[in-house]
Write a protein that holds these residues in place. Sequence first.
Motif, mmCIF file in Angstrom:
data_model
loop_
_atom_site.group_PDB
_atom_site.id
_atom_site.type_symbol
_atom_site.label_atom_id
_atom_site.label_comp_id
_atom_site.label_asym_id
_atom_site.label_seq_id
_atom_site.Cartn_x
_atom_site.Cartn_y
_atom_site.Cartn_z
ATOM 1 N N ALA A 303 23.943 -1.801 38.875
ATOM 2 C CA ALA A 303 22.652 -2.116 39.498
ATOM 3 C C ALA A 303 22.800 -2.270 41.006
ATOM 4 N N MET A 304 23.909 -2.835 41.476
ATOM 5 C CA MET A 304 24.145 -2.967 42.914
ATOM 6 C C MET A 304 24.349 -1.605 43.567
ATOM 7 N N LEU A 305 25.055 -0.731 42.872
ATOM 8 C CA LEU A 305 25.337 0.594 43.430
ATOM 9 C C LEU A 305 24.120 1.510 43.392
ATOM 10 N N ALA A 306 23.120 1.152 42.589
ATOM 11 C CA ALA A 306 21.983 2.044 42.362
ATOM 12 C C ALA A 306 21.194 2.338 43.638
ATOM 13 N N LYS A 307 21.297 1.509 44.660
ATOM 14 C CA LYS A 307 20.527 1.752 45.884
ATOM 15 C C LYS A 307 21.133 2.859 46.748
ATOM 16 N N LEU A 308 22.356 3.307 46.417
ATOM 17 C CA LEU A 308 22.999 4.377 47.177
ATOM 18 C C LEU A 308 22.485 5.734 46.715
ATOM 19 N N PRO A 309 22.397 6.699 47.602
ATOM 20 C CA PRO A 309 22.011 8.054 47.177
ATOM 21 C C PRO A 309 23.095 8.660 46.281
ATOM 22 N N GLY A 310 22.671 9.268 45.164
ATOM 23 C CA GLY A 310 23.630 9.850 44.227
ATOM 24 C C GLY A 310 24.522 8.811 43.587
ATOM 25 N N ALA A 356 36.308 -4.489 40.779
ATOM 26 C CA ALA A 356 36.967 -3.209 40.503
ATOM 27 C C ALA A 356 35.955 -2.067 40.456
ATOM 28 N N VAL A 357 34.788 -2.310 39.865
ATOM 29 C CA VAL A 357 33.758 -1.275 39.788
ATOM 30 C C VAL A 357 33.183 -0.973 41.173
ATOM 31 N N LEU A 358 33.002 -2.009 41.988
ATOM 32 C CA LEU A 358 32.376 -1.851 43.302
ATOM 33 C C LEU A 358 33.334 -1.329 44.367
ATOM 34 N N SER A 359 34.640 -1.390 44.123
ATOM 35 C CA SER A 359 35.594 -0.960 45.148
ATOM 36 C C SER A 359 35.361 0.503 45.504
ATOM 37 N N GLY A 360 35.405 0.778 46.803
ATOM 38 C CA GLY A 360 35.148 2.140 47.261
ATOM 39 C C GLY A 360 33.747 2.614 46.974
ATOM 40 N N ALA A 361 32.791 1.673 46.798
ATOM 41 C CA ALA A 361 31.420 2.018 46.418
ATOM 42 C C ALA A 361 31.410 2.869 45.149
ATOM 43 N N GLY A 362 32.326 2.532 44.222
ATOM 44 C CA GLY A 362 32.381 3.214 42.939
ATOM 45 C C GLY A 362 33.316 4.395 42.871
ATOM 46 N N ARG A 417 30.453 -6.928 58.966
ATOM 47 C CA ARG A 417 29.336 -7.746 58.523
ATOM 48 C C ARG A 417 28.444 -8.172 59.682
ATOM 49 N N ALA A 418 28.937 -8.030 60.932
ATOM 50 C CA ALA A 418 28.116 -8.356 62.099
ATOM 51 C C ALA A 418 27.188 -7.207 62.492
ATOM 52 N N LEU A 419 27.383 -6.044 61.873
ATOM 53 C CA LEU A 419 26.544 -4.893 62.183
ATOM 54 C C LEU A 419 25.158 -5.053 61.570
ATOM 55 N N PRO A 420 24.155 -4.391 62.124
ATOM 56 C CA PRO A 420 22.824 -4.403 61.514
ATOM 57 C C PRO A 420 22.864 -3.838 60.093
ATOM 58 N N ALA A 421 21.960 -4.285 59.245
ATOM 59 C CA ALA A 421 21.957 -3.910 57.831
ATOM 60 C C ALA A 421 21.860 -2.403 57.638
ATOM 61 N N GLU A 422 21.017 -1.733 58.446
ATOM 62 C CA GLU A 422 20.859 -0.293 58.271
ATOM 63 C C GLU A 422 22.123 0.471 58.666
ATOM 64 N N VAL A 423 22.881 -0.071 59.649
ATOM 65 C CA VAL A 423 24.143 0.560 60.048
ATOM 66 C C VAL A 423 25.184 0.369 58.939
ATOM 67 N N GLN A 424 25.246 -0.811 58.370
ATOM 68 C CA GLN A 424 26.165 -1.063 57.265
ATOM 69 C C GLN A 424 25.891 -0.097 56.107
ATOM 70 N N PHE A 425 24.625 0.054 55.745
ATOM 71 C CA PHE A 425 24.268 0.949 54.636
ATOM 72 C C PHE A 425 24.686 2.384 54.936
ATOM 73 N N ALA A 426 24.408 2.846 56.156
ATOM 74 C CA ALA A 426 24.752 4.221 56.517
ATOM 75 C C ALA A 426 26.261 4.438 56.446
ATOM 76 N N ARG A 427 27.022 3.454 56.840
ATOM 77 C CA ARG A 427 28.483 3.621 56.814
ATOM 78 C C ARG A 427 29.038 3.558 55.393
ATOM 79 N N ILE A 428 28.414 2.786 54.524
ATOM 80 C CA ILE A 428 28.834 2.782 53.122
ATOM 81 C C ILE A 428 28.553 4.143 52.490
ATOM 82 N N VAL A 429 27.411 4.735 52.820
ATOM 83 C CA VAL A 429 27.097 6.086 52.332
ATOM 84 C C VAL A 429 28.125 7.084 52.866
ATOM 85 N N ALA A 430 28.489 6.935 54.144
ATOM 86 C CA ALA A 430 29.500 7.828 54.726
ATOM 87 C C ALA A 430 30.854 7.624 54.056
ATOM 88 N N LEU A 431 31.166 6.375 53.683
ATOM 89 C CA LEU A 431 32.431 6.099 52.993
ATOM 90 C C LEU A 431 32.483 6.831 51.656
#
Length: 452
Positions: A303-310, A356-362, A417-431
């Motif tokens: 459910a946490m990972l569901a907000k990521l594209p794909g 373990a499931v969340l590591s590496g964004a799945g 964690r000091a980055l803006p929320a939208e920047v954090q999200f974009a970098r997790i998607v890039a990861l």
Amino acid sequence: MVFRIELRRSIAPWAGLALVVVALGFLFLLSGPWWKVPAPWTGNTTTTALWLRFLLVFLWPIAVGAGAIQGMRDSRSGMVELLSTTSRPGWHRAVRLAGAVGALCALGVVVVFGVGLAEVLGHGGFVSASFLPVLVVGLLAVVAGSWAGLAIGRLLPHPLTAPALAVLTLVVSVLAWTSIERNVVPFSYSRFELLAPVLGEPRGALVTTSTAVDLGQTAWFAGLAATGFLLLAAGSTRARVLSLLPVVVGAAIALPVFPASADGLLAPDGIAAQKLCDGPICVSRAHEDRLAALAGPGREALAMLAKLPGAPTRIEERTSPASVTDPPARDPGVVYLDFQLNDVLLTADASTLRTAVLSGAGLPTCVRPSYGDLADLGGRMIAAAYFTGELKPLPEYGGSWFRRESSPVEQAWQKFRALPAEVQFARIVALRHVLLTCQGDPLDTLVPGALR
């Protein structure tokens, strides 16, 4: 009665005892790979049988050498001419001698497996009938080797025959192992190596030998055993020449049947690797006790990972053997957990399983199994912390090394964690893109320059 006499007066009991002592000495006294992840010899009866087949590198030469020593008995005692004048066919004596030597050698292997079975039961491991083909082919190989040794010892009754034959068999076994051991030693695979009974070290607890290997080796060792017995019983040159026919036929059947590449040597254990699922959460039958423990935190993590594209929609246990040279396979729609390589997951609590499931964004690591890579582990660790809000060590191989080197990652986490929320999200998607393609630096993707 005669068979009991053969047991007492032949080398058979000592040969069987030697097999037991050598095998158990390796398993219990040496800190070898047979008790470590990802394929502990006490975790699954099939894995126990696979380790025993690996140990035939050393056990098969003992059986062959012992047979050669016994085969020289008549010549050493000066009874060849006397026995040739008796009216009883040669196969009458051969069947008792071969039966005694072969049976005791096979019994030695069975005793070692019996000890392994007791260890599996004592450690709460997985027990199934999948070990039978692996063990039966190994027993046939030991019997065939001992009978071939008997025949060679009878035909070449020289004091150096037995030691030379044992050394030659050891060399052949080692060369066969180096060819079969996938991606570890620089020798190419050849079907001829499967004419020896040895197998490579198991790289997973959920695999067994393939049907092609079992059928091919059964044909070959049956032919070798038949030739060994017929040569032992033969009384003329013509009979000895005809005795070679079974081994030729066995090789002719086996070689085309053997796998064309090393990838076909092992196959999933149809029982241990069978998947049991609770909705989108699946584990192997060997680890079915983990299904209930994983169901809750697994659904929460999905459910946490569901907000990521794909985003991934399933969690599955990885059942393939662990490679020592290549990173694990990946799928954007599936989160794979490796209970074999990361055995801490077998006793992990809900929080650890969720991490373990969340590591590496799945997604899994892009480096081969080792003591760890700071950029890879750090990036996947921060990705898990992005969803939970807490930076925690990952429950995986190399974690103890990472804990000693984690200071730069903790600093990178504070910057992330000091980055803006939208920047954090974009970098997790890039990861996720970096870990899907294995192109780029995971930690540098989240926090550029984190390790400089």
